[in-house]
Design a protein around this motif. Structure first.
Motif, short mmCIF file in Angstrom:
data_model
loop_
_atom_site.label_atom_id
_atom_site.label_comp_id
_atom_site.label_asym_id
_atom_site.label_seq_id
_atom_site.Cartn_x
_atom_site.Cartn_y
_atom_site.Cartn_z
N TYR A 6 0.84 -1.20 0.00
CA TYR A 6 0.00 0.00 0.00
C TYR A 6 0.88 1.24 0.00
O TYR A 6 2.06 1.19 0.36
N ALA A 7 0.29 2.35 -0.42
CA ALA A 7 0.95 3.66 -0.37
C ALA A 7 -0.10 4.69 0.01
O ALA A 7 -1.28 4.53 -0.31
N VAL A 15 9.51 6.35 9.37
CA VAL A 15 9.73 4.94 9.69
C VAL A 15 10.77 4.90 10.81
O VAL A 15 11.87 5.44 10.67
N ASP A 16 10.40 4.29 11.93
CA ASP A 16 11.32 4.17 13.06
C ASP A 16 12.32 3.04 12.82
O ASP A 16 12.16 2.23 11.90
N ALA A 17 13.34 2.98 13.66
CA ALA A 17 14.41 1.99 13.52
C ALA A 17 13.87 0.56 13.54
O ALA A 17 14.43 -0.32 12.90
N ASP A 18 12.77 0.32 14.24
CA ASP A 18 12.20 -1.03 14.30
C ASP A 18 11.26 -1.32 13.13
O ASP A 18 10.62 -2.36 13.07
N GLY A 19 11.17 -0.38 12.18
CA GLY A 19 10.35 -0.58 10.99
C GLY A 19 8.91 -0.12 11.12
O GLY A 19 8.14 -0.24 10.18
N ALA A 44 4.90 10.86 1.34
CA ALA A 44 4.41 9.62 0.73
C ALA A 44 4.98 8.49 1.58
O ALA A 44 6.15 8.51 1.96
N ALA A 45 4.14 7.52 1.91
CA ALA A 45 4.57 6.42 2.77
C ALA A 45 3.86 5.15 2.34
O ALA A 45 2.84 5.18 1.67
N GLY A 46 4.42 4.03 2.77
CA GLY A 46 3.77 2.76 2.45
C GLY A 46 4.61 1.58 2.85
O GLY A 46 5.55 1.69 3.65
N ALA A 93 8.91 -4.09 4.15
CA ALA A 93 9.84 -2.97 4.25
C ALA A 93 9.01 -1.70 4.09
O ALA A 93 8.42 -1.47 3.04
N CYS A 94 8.92 -0.91 5.16
CA CYS A 94 8.16 0.33 5.11
C CYS A 94 9.04 1.47 4.62
O CYS A 94 10.26 1.44 4.74
#
Length: 131
Positions: A6-7, A15-19, A44-46, A93-94
Protein backbone atom coordinates in the motif's frame (compact mmCIF):
# COMPACT_ATOMS: atom_id res chain seq x y z
CA UNK A 1 10.85 -8.77 -6.67
CA UNK A 2 9.54 -5.89 -4.56
CA UNK A 3 5.74 -5.62 -4.56
CA UNK A 4 3.80 -2.62 -3.26
CA UNK A 5 1.37 -3.53 -0.47
CA UNK A 6 0.00 0.00 0.00
CA UNK A 7 0.95 3.66 -0.37
CA UNK A 8 -0.60 6.77 1.12
CA UNK A 9 -0.30 10.54 1.06
CA UNK A 10 0.07 12.26 4.44
CA UNK A 11 1.02 15.51 6.10
CA UNK A 12 3.88 13.75 7.91
CA UNK A 13 5.29 10.22 7.90
CA UNK A 14 8.31 8.42 9.30
CA UNK A 15 9.73 4.94 9.69
CA UNK A 16 11.32 4.17 13.06
CA UNK A 17 14.41 1.99 13.52
CA UNK A 18 12.20 -1.03 14.30
CA UNK A 19 10.35 -0.58 10.99
CA UNK A 20 7.18 0.93 12.46
CA UNK A 21 5.47 3.35 10.07
CA UNK A 22 3.83 6.44 11.56
CA UNK A 23 1.66 8.69 9.38
CA UNK A 24 -0.20 11.85 10.44
CA UNK A 25 -2.89 13.41 8.29
CA UNK A 26 -2.99 10.32 6.08
CA UNK A 27 -5.06 10.12 2.91
CA UNK A 28 -5.23 13.87 2.49
CA UNK A 29 -7.34 14.68 -0.57
CA UNK A 30 -7.56 18.48 -0.64
CA UNK A 31 -4.98 21.15 0.01
CA UNK A 32 -6.47 24.60 0.61
CA UNK A 33 -4.11 27.55 0.18
CA UNK A 34 -4.76 31.27 0.67
CA UNK A 35 -3.16 32.15 -2.68
CA UNK A 36 -1.12 30.69 -5.51
CA UNK A 37 1.69 30.04 -6.00
CA UNK A 38 2.25 28.23 -2.70
CA UNK A 39 4.31 25.43 -1.19
CA UNK A 40 3.13 22.43 0.81
CA UNK A 41 5.09 19.75 2.66
CA UNK A 42 3.69 16.34 1.74
CA UNK A 43 4.77 12.83 2.69
CA UNK A 44 4.41 9.62 0.73
CA UNK A 45 4.57 6.42 2.77
CA UNK A 46 3.77 2.76 2.45
CA UNK A 47 4.93 -0.82 2.61
CA UNK A 48 6.63 -3.18 0.20
CA UNK A 49 6.87 -6.97 0.36
CA UNK A 50 10.32 -8.23 -0.60
CA UNK A 51 12.36 -11.43 -0.50
CA UNK A 52 14.73 -11.63 2.47
CA UNK A 53 17.80 -11.80 0.26
CA UNK A 54 16.45 -9.52 -2.44
CA UNK A 55 18.51 -6.48 -3.45
CA UNK A 56 17.30 -3.04 -2.45
CA UNK A 57 14.29 -1.69 -4.33
CA UNK A 58 14.67 1.67 -6.09
CA UNK A 59 11.75 4.04 -5.42
CA UNK A 60 11.05 7.30 -7.24
CA UNK A 61 8.45 9.95 -6.62
CA UNK A 62 7.33 12.25 -9.41
CA UNK A 63 4.27 14.48 -9.79
CA UNK A 64 1.35 15.20 -12.08
CA UNK A 65 -0.02 18.74 -12.15
CA UNK A 66 -2.58 20.55 -14.29
CA UNK A 67 0.39 21.98 -16.22
CA UNK A 68 1.82 18.51 -16.94
CA UNK A 69 4.14 15.88 -15.53
CA UNK A 70 7.04 16.77 -13.27
CA UNK A 71 10.08 14.49 -13.37
CA UNK A 72 11.63 12.76 -10.39
CA UNK A 73 11.36 14.87 -7.25
CA UNK A 74 12.77 12.25 -4.87
CA UNK A 75 14.49 8.89 -5.23
CA UNK A 76 15.72 6.42 -2.62
CA UNK A 77 16.46 2.77 -1.87
CA UNK A 78 14.43 0.47 0.36
CA UNK A 79 16.03 -2.69 1.72
CA UNK A 80 14.20 -5.79 2.94
CA UNK A 81 13.17 -5.38 6.57
CA UNK A 82 12.41 -7.72 9.43
CA UNK A 83 9.15 -6.16 10.60
CA UNK A 84 6.73 -8.81 9.35
CA UNK A 85 7.08 -11.99 7.40
CA UNK A 86 4.78 -14.02 5.20
CA UNK A 87 4.60 -17.78 4.91
CA UNK A 88 6.15 -17.44 1.45
CA UNK A 89 9.36 -16.11 3.01
CA UNK A 90 8.88 -12.49 2.02
CA UNK A 91 9.38 -9.67 4.52
CA UNK A 92 7.93 -6.19 4.71
CA UNK A 93 9.84 -2.97 4.25
CA UNK A 94 8.16 0.33 5.11
CA UNK A 95 9.13 3.65 3.56
CA UNK A 96 8.38 7.34 4.14
CA UNK A 97 9.64 10.38 2.29
CA UNK A 98 8.75 14.07 2.63
CA UNK A 99 8.86 16.58 -0.20
CA UNK A 100 8.11 20.28 -0.54
CA UNK A 101 5.54 20.50 -3.33
CA UNK A 102 5.41 23.79 -5.24
CA UNK A 103 1.76 24.47 -6.06
CA UNK A 104 1.30 26.81 -8.99
CA UNK A 105 -2.34 26.15 -9.90
CA UNK A 106 -5.63 24.89 -8.58
CA UNK A 107 -7.00 21.54 -9.71
CA UNK A 108 -6.09 17.89 -9.75
CA UNK A 109 -2.55 16.89 -8.75
CA UNK A 110 -0.91 13.57 -7.87
CA UNK A 111 2.31 12.20 -6.52
CA UNK A 112 3.34 9.22 -8.65
CA UNK A 113 5.27 6.36 -7.03
CA UNK A 114 7.51 4.03 -9.03
CA UNK A 115 9.27 0.89 -7.77
CA UNK A 116 12.18 -0.38 -9.85
CA UNK A 117 11.14 1.90 -12.76
CA UNK A 118 7.50 0.71 -12.82
CA UNK A 119 4.67 3.06 -11.77
CA UNK A 120 2.85 1.31 -8.91
CA UNK A 121 0.65 4.02 -7.36
CA UNK A 122 -0.77 7.47 -7.87
CA UNK A 123 -1.58 9.50 -4.76
CA UNK A 124 -4.11 12.11 -5.91
CA UNK A 125 -5.01 15.39 -4.23
CA UNK A 126 -6.76 18.57 -5.25
CA UNK A 127 -5.54 22.12 -4.74
CA UNK A 128 -8.09 24.86 -4.02
CA UNK A 129 -7.72 28.54 -3.21
CA UNK A 130 -9.57 29.59 -0.05
CA UNK A 131 -11.72 32.67 -0.41
Amino acid sequence: MAELDYALLADYARVDADGTLTAVGAHRTVIAVPQLPAQQVLAAAGRLWMGRREPAAWLELSARTPEGDVGTISAWEVRPGLEQSEASGRVSACFAVAVVAPLSSAGAHALVLSVNDAVVAELPFGVVVEV
